[in-house]
Design an enzyme around this catalytic site. Structure first.
Site, PDB file in Angstrom:
ATOM      1  N   GLY A 263       9.313  -2.856  -5.022  1.00 19.75           N
ATOM      2  CA  GLY A 263       9.384  -2.906  -4.139  1.00 19.75           C
ATOM      3  C   GLY A 263       8.188  -3.592  -3.693  1.00 19.75           C
ATOM      4  N   GLU A 266       0.131  -4.763  -5.160  1.00 19.64           N
ATOM      5  CA  GLU A 266      -1.022  -4.688  -4.712  1.00 19.64           C
ATOM      6  C   GLU A 266      -1.698  -5.613  -4.937  1.00 19.64           C
ATOM      7  OE1 GLU A 266      -0.010  -1.826  -6.505  1.00 19.64           O
ATOM      8  OE2 GLU A 266      -1.411  -1.250  -7.543  1.00 19.64           O
ATOM      9  N   GLU A 300       0.668  -0.486   0.061  1.00 21.17           N
ATOM     10  CA  GLU A 300       0.328  -1.552  -0.732  1.00 21.17           C
ATOM     11  C   GLU A 300      -1.537  -1.976  -0.214  1.00 21.17           C
ATOM     12  OE1 GLU A 300       1.396  -2.405  -3.095  1.00 21.17           O
ATOM     13  OE2 GLU A 300       4.008  -1.567  -2.729  1.00 21.17           O
ATOM     14  N   GLU A 322      -1.885   6.155  -7.715  1.00 28.25           N
ATOM     15  CA  GLU A 322      -0.106   5.815  -7.096  1.00 28.25           C
ATOM     16  C   GLU A 322       0.002   7.116  -6.387  1.00 28.25           C
ATOM     17  OE1 GLU A 322       0.939   3.505  -6.743  1.00 28.25           O
ATOM     18  OE2 GLU A 322       1.465   1.814  -8.275  1.00 28.25           O
TER      19      GLU A 322
HETATM   20  N1  TRP Z   1       1.831  -1.137  -8.113  1.00 28.56           N
HETATM   21  C1  TRP Z   1       2.609  -1.511  -7.022  1.00 28.56           C
HETATM   22  C2  TRP Z   1       3.287  -0.271  -6.107  1.00 28.56           C
HETATM   23  O1  TRP Z   1       3.229   1.304  -6.550  1.00 28.56           O
HETATM   24  C3  TRP Z   1       4.061  -1.145  -8.537  1.00 28.56           C
HETATM   25  C4  TRP Z   1       4.872  -2.278  -8.905  1.00 28.56           C
HETATM   26  C5  TRP Z   1       5.682  -3.669  -8.445  1.00 28.56           C
HETATM   27  C6  TRP Z   1       5.099  -2.498 -10.144  1.00 28.56           C
HETATM   28  N2  TRP Z   1       5.619  -4.615  -9.323  1.00 28.56           N
HETATM   29  C7  TRP Z   1       5.719  -3.826 -10.684  1.00 28.56           C
HETATM   30  C8  TRP Z   1       5.221  -1.294 -11.065  1.00 28.56           C
HETATM   31  C9  TRP Z   1       6.161  -4.205 -11.687  1.00 28.56           C
HETATM   32  C10 TRP Z   1       5.664  -1.924 -13.082  1.00 28.56           C
HETATM   33  C11 TRP Z   1       5.825  -3.519 -12.870  1.00 28.56           C
HETATM   34  O2  TRP Z   1       3.132  -0.312  -5.081  1.00 28.56           O
HETATM   35 ZN    ZN Z   2       1.819   2.327  -5.778  1.00 31.56          ZN
END
Ligand code: TRP
Ligand code: ZN
Length: 898
Positions: A263, A266, A300, A322
């Site tokens: 999605g 951050e 985010e 998370e």
């Molecule tokens: N940290 C991101 C979220 O939860 C998750 C995320 C975005 C992610 N892109 C990714 C995790 C690619 C693994 C691979 O907002």
């Molecule tokens: Zn996250």
């Protein structure tokens, strides 16, 4: 990517790094085919760790030179490591020069191009695909980044933090230099370079500081960023008001990209978003899209404190950031929604999503604790368990210490750990320490079993009323079922929020034996043993229990309530969540009875009248009515059964839908008419609730028309589809036609495509709707196969691949699970094709087979054959390999259990 054997990483093997990297100076000479990266780092040995070589991570890179203190040094390359044996003991400067190939990066991890611009995705381990580094979250450095690129093609050059300098260079190139004052792990690094435009807004925070907010998108998309910008401002205001957490950078940037694995991300001060989680206009996005964008923008942004200022020591602690950040974004969405009913609607939607995705995960091949003990590929653990169940665990802290106590706990967490990389234990310790003597602090060790034990606890509740003593004894038992690799489990600490109602629906005062007076009409009792009884006193008649209010713990509850009890709750419960739950249980009981007995479902008048009463209720909100009248999902129903026949479940659900459509026809007509919205579009909870109910009513009316031969409602649906002023109504009308397999579905689909052929996000909806169309005579499956040949279809774009392939394999059970196994053959082909392009996306699709061991024959054997077909491929990515291996292992555990 494919070299070396996949190794299992264990949480218990955690070792602190042998070196710290204190500062990094990165220079990028950006070129889509071959980008040159120069990295100058200041390193220092970690005194706490014995001497040893410096081992840096790196994947898919070409190393050009390695210098220590300006002198070239010898190094070795082993698998994905660059090893330097002779490293000085004192602090030293390390310089590495390497290249990478952004254009060839279809995995979308590391530095890649999309639509002619550069983007990065470094979480979890993508930074090592940019340059050699200690790519682990406990190594935190201060970054300075110099970007150089062709000015005409890449006029915008962004990285984390503050812009120090920018200007022109020779040969039509230009540069920008960025500095991020906060030490951060490499997974939070980001850069963006391209032809983008920004919506800008200046805001002043409570401390009187000014900040620049920017949302960068491709030229044509600027009008679609207003909602994201408003969501960002609301998030900033909320985090300061609710948790006292301010924005800590002068500039906060958000960027949209159409090729993205998840999605959004951050990255410090430079969040990167999938356009599907960012862009919205009334004409192209639905109410659900607007709500999702608000919550992801918030998510985010909230990571800036929960994830970035305080980060994870290692990836096993992923839920530390998370679970906590999902909890925060859920609280934000509830606060934004407004009144009690709108808040309950948010909660219901969150719980429905948890049950649809996390519960099956928790009882399937990939079951894992909120804090996993092992993994092969960390990307496989960005799961509903880590995110959504993790959020439920955080919510239970709040339930156990109260809202004010939780705020105190979070404050202490930041006082203790700002700037650090920590563990879930540190979080638990801070919340407990801030709330001495609380229901949490006195049970902290046992509460932490939520982090270590996989599986959804089963709670059984039975009440006995003693008329003579005027007492009601509620006995709660818990059972924690075995999951792969975890045979025996200990009791969990389960907060049960509850109320008692009289048979007439009156809320009764709650007084436990031993107390001198009643303590309100709702309270939280804590089940923390295998079995416990609670005696309520001073009850003049047998009460109806309303248990687990607001879904106070992520468990499966068997409360043994009769239809009569459920009807009392549906009509009178003060807890809107449990009112909804009663509606779902009434429906579920009937569907399960039909599936279990193998007989055709026949809805009884008690149920139909109860549903009619909800639909006609003068006070209930439209949004609530929509949720109460929506039948439980087929996946959720499957979870209640020991042996799953997806076709039988589908038949029962379709029968229930068509009987509800027919029996409530007049009521649906009235609901449709009564919930029309005049005037302009706003995505607020009241209007979106009305649109949801009107859409449901329309879908029921078109469905019933297919039975009765009526042509009026399909005609009206088509008219509404054509004239709709917003995407929610347009897609609602289109779905009504398509899902009922109405004749007008074909012209409507063609018209929709023609209207939106230039808008990728809307064409995704077009594919997704067809991927999810309920099965009828094999037509839906055939259509999906055909659509893979459509000129607009491609596996290279994750949104597009998901919109068609995942819609079928993960959200359309009756079209997917076919007696002729064609669905499984299709799945195997697509997993293999995707794995060659993008292992993360392939691996997510691979999980469509998580629950194959519970399938009835002939599905079970056919599924196994398809899984074996994928397993036989010699050069699978470690992502897909882990999922497939675990699917095959679950066969053994299923056989052992049988
Ligand atoms: N940290 C991101 C979220 O939860 C998750 C995320 C975005 C992610 N892109 C990714 C995790 C690619 C693994 C691979 O907002
Ligand atoms: Zn996250």
């Amino acid at each position: 990517m494919r070299e070396g054997t996949a190794t299992l990483i264990r949480r218990e093997d955690y070792c602190a790094p042998a070196f710290w990297i204190r500062t990094v100076d990165l220079t990028f000479d950006l070129d889509p085919a071959k980008t040159l990266v120069t990295s100058k780092m200041q390193l220092e040995r970690n005194a706490a760790v014995a001497h040893g070589a410096l081992r840096l991570h790196g994947e898919e890179l070409n190393v050009l030179r390695v210098l220590i203190n300006g002198e070239s040094v010898s190094f070795r390359q082993e698998g994905h490591e660059l090893i330097i044996d002779n490293v000085p003991d004192a602090d030293f400067a390390l310089e590495i020069r390497n290249t990478c190939a952004p254009d060839k990066n279809t995995a979308l991890s590391g530095l890649y191009t999309s639509g002619g611009s550069f983007f990065t995705q470094c979480e979890a381990e993508g930074f090592r695909r940019i340059t050699y580094f200690l790519d682990r979250p406990d190594v935190m450095a201060i970054y300075t980044v110099l970007l150089r690129a062709d000015k005409a093609k890449f006029p915008v050059l962004l990285s984390n933090g503050n812009l120090l300098d920018s200007g022109d260079l020779d040969n039509g190139r230009h540069f920008a230099k960025w500095h991020d004052p906060f030490p951060k792990p490499s997974y939070l690094f980001a850069l963006v370079a391209g032809d983008l435009v920004a919506r800008e807004q200046r805001v002043r925070t409570r401390a009187g500081k000014d900040h620049l907010l920017q949302v960068f998108v491709r030229r044509g998309d600027l009008e679609k960023t207003e909602h994201a910008m408003n969501s960002l401002i609301a998030s900033i205001v909320w985090d300061e008001a609710r948790f006292g957490l301010p924005l800590d950078l002068e500039r906060f940037m958000v960027v949209g990209v159409s090729d993205f694995n998840m999605g959004a991300m951050e990255n410090k001060g430079l969040n990167i978003f999938n356009t599907s989680a960012l862009l919205a206009s009334p004409a192209t996005a639905t109410d659900a899209d607007f709500a999702r964008i608000e919550s992801i923008v918030a998510h985010e942004y909230f990571h800036n404190w929960t994830g970035n200022r305080v980060t994870c020591r290692d990836w096993f602690q992923l839920s530390l950031k998370e679970g906590l950040t999902v909890f925060r974004d859920q609280e934000f969405s509830m606060d934004m929604a407004g009144g009690a009913s709108a808040r309950a609607v948010c909660r219901i939607q969150d719980v429905r999503a948890l049950r649809a995705s996390q519960f099956p995960e928790d009882s399937g091949a990939m079951a894992h604790p909120v804090r996993p003990d092992t993994f092969v590929e960390i990307n496989n653990f960005y799961t509903p368990t880590v995110y959504e169940k993790g959020s439920e665990v955080v919510r239970m802290y709040q339930t156990l210490v109260g809202r004010a106590g939780f705020e105190k706990g979070l404050k202490l967490y930041f006082e203790r750990h700002d700037g650090q990389a920590v563990t879930c234990d540190d979080f638990a310790a801070a919340i407990a320490a801030a709330n001495p003597g609380s229901a949490l602090s006195t049970r902290l060790d046992n509460f932490k079993r939520w982090y270590s034990q996989a599986g959804t606890p089963r709670v059984q509740a039975r009440g006995v009323y003693d008329a003579a003593a005027q007492t009601y004894t509620l006995t709660l038992k818990q059972h924690n079922p075995a999951t792969p690799g975890q045979e025996h489990k200990l009791p969990q600490v389960i907060p049960v929020a509850l109320g008692l109602l009289s048979a007439e629906g009156q809320a009764l005062p709650l007084q436990l034996q031993g107390e001198d007076q009643a303590a309100g009409l709702e309270r939280v009792i804590v089940l923390d043993e295998a079995e416990q009884s609670f005696v309520f006193t001073n009850l003049a008649s047998q009460p109806v229990p309303s248990l687990l209010r607001g879904f106070s713990a992520p468990v499966v509850l068997d409360d043994g309530l009769s239809d009569a009890d459920l009807l009392v709750l549906l009509q009178h419960d003060a807890d809107a969540f449990n009112r909804w739950e009663a509606s779902q249980r009434l429906a579920l009981n009937r569907i399960l009875a039909a599936v279990r007995s193998g007989s055709a479902l026949q809805l009884d008048s008690a149920f139909i009248e109860a549903m009619r009463a909800v639909l006609r209720h003068p006070e209930l909100d439209a949004a609530f009515k929509d949720l109460a009248l929506t039948l439980p999902g087929e996946g959720y129903i499957a979870e209640q059964l020991e042996v799953v026949d997806p076709q039988a479940i589908h038949a029962a659900v379709e029968a229930a839908r068509s009987q509800l459509a027919q029996a409530l026809r007049e009521d649906w007509i009235e609901a449709f008419e009564a919930n029309q919205i005049q005037g302009g579009y706003t995505p607020d909870p009241v209007s979106s609730g009305k649109r949801a109910l009107a859409n449901l009513a329309l879908s029921m009316l078109v469905l019933d028309a297919a039975r009765s031969g009526d042509t009026v409602w399909p005609g009206r649906a088509y008219q509404r589809f054509k004239d709709a002023g917003n995407m929610t109504e347009r897609l609602g009308a289109l779905s009504a036609l398509v899902n009922a397999h109405a004749e007008l579905a074909e012209p409507a689909l063609a018209r929709f495509h023609e209207l939106f052929k230039d808008d990728a996000l809307v064409i995704d909806k077009w594919f997704a709707l067809q991927g999810r169309t309920p099965e009828l005579d094999g037509k839906s499956f055939a259509r999906v196969k055909q659509l893979t040949q459509h000129p607009d279809f491609t596996l290279k774009n994750p949104n597009r691949a998901r919109s068609l392939i995942s819609s079928l394999c993960m959200f359309n059970p009756a079209a997917f699970h076919r007696a002729d196994a064609a669905g499984y053959v299709f799945w195997a082909e697509q997993v293999l094709a995707l794995d060659a392009i993008n292992p993360q996306i392939a691996s997510r699709l691979a999980r469509a087979m998580d629950r194959w061991t519970t399938l009835a024959q002939p599905y079970r054997s056919a599924a196994l054959e398809a899984i074996r077909r994928v397993a036989a491929k010699p050069d699978l990515s470690s992502d897909v390999r882990e999922v497939i291996d675990r699917a095959l292992e679950s066969d053994k555990s299923a056989d052992a259990a049988a």
